[in-house]
Design a protein around this motif. Sequence first.
Motif, mmCIF file in Angstrom:
data_model
loop_
_atom_site.group_PDB
_atom_site.id
_atom_site.type_symbol
_atom_site.label_atom_id
_atom_site.label_comp_id
_atom_site.label_asym_id
_atom_site.label_seq_id
_atom_site.Cartn_x
_atom_site.Cartn_y
_atom_site.Cartn_z
ATOM 1 N N ARG A 28 0.833 -1.209 0.000
ATOM 2 C CA ARG A 28 0.000 0.000 0.000
ATOM 3 C C ARG A 28 0.865 1.256 0.000
ATOM 4 N N ASN A 40 2.408 1.647 -3.452
ATOM 5 C CA ASN A 40 1.391 2.114 -4.402
ATOM 6 C C ASN A 40 1.139 3.605 -4.227
ATOM 7 N N TYR A 92 8.685 -1.944 -6.221
ATOM 8 C CA TYR A 92 7.405 -1.853 -6.906
ATOM 9 C C TYR A 92 7.507 -2.439 -8.314
ATOM 10 N N LYS A 140 5.368 -5.625 -9.544
ATOM 11 C CA LYS A 140 4.354 -5.422 -10.572
ATOM 12 C C LYS A 140 4.822 -5.797 -11.980
#
Length: 133
Positions: A17, A20, A102, A106
């Motif tokens: 979180r 993001n 990240y 991803k």
Amino acid sequence: MVRQMSDEHKAANARARAENKAVGAYLEGLESNRARPGRRRTAESIQKRIEAIGEALESATPIRRVQLVQERIDLERALSAPTETTDISELENAFVEVGVSYSGRKGITYSAWREVGVPAAILKRAGISRGGT
């Protein structure tokens, strides 16, 4: 049956979180600072156009008059609006901290970051390279 998340899983979700949020804020900051196409309007050029509209209104047809009045209103609004530029240095630093993690999580490549406008120097600081993270 309700399954309880482990503390490890909760911590991983919290990290995700936070990543993001940092990446999203940085990309939004880049977008808001992106140069717009066309000539830069200055307060002086806007004021000149407002004056020209005033002169053109005297001989304008009714349909042209309403268009000129709307243009004048839009220009006056633009003059009074604060010029906003986002200082993205803090956002950059937050991105640099989480960028490689990240990207790996991803599956985002160097090329994808570059295409959305992330400067090469920022990617280098984040540890994201052309050959992978």
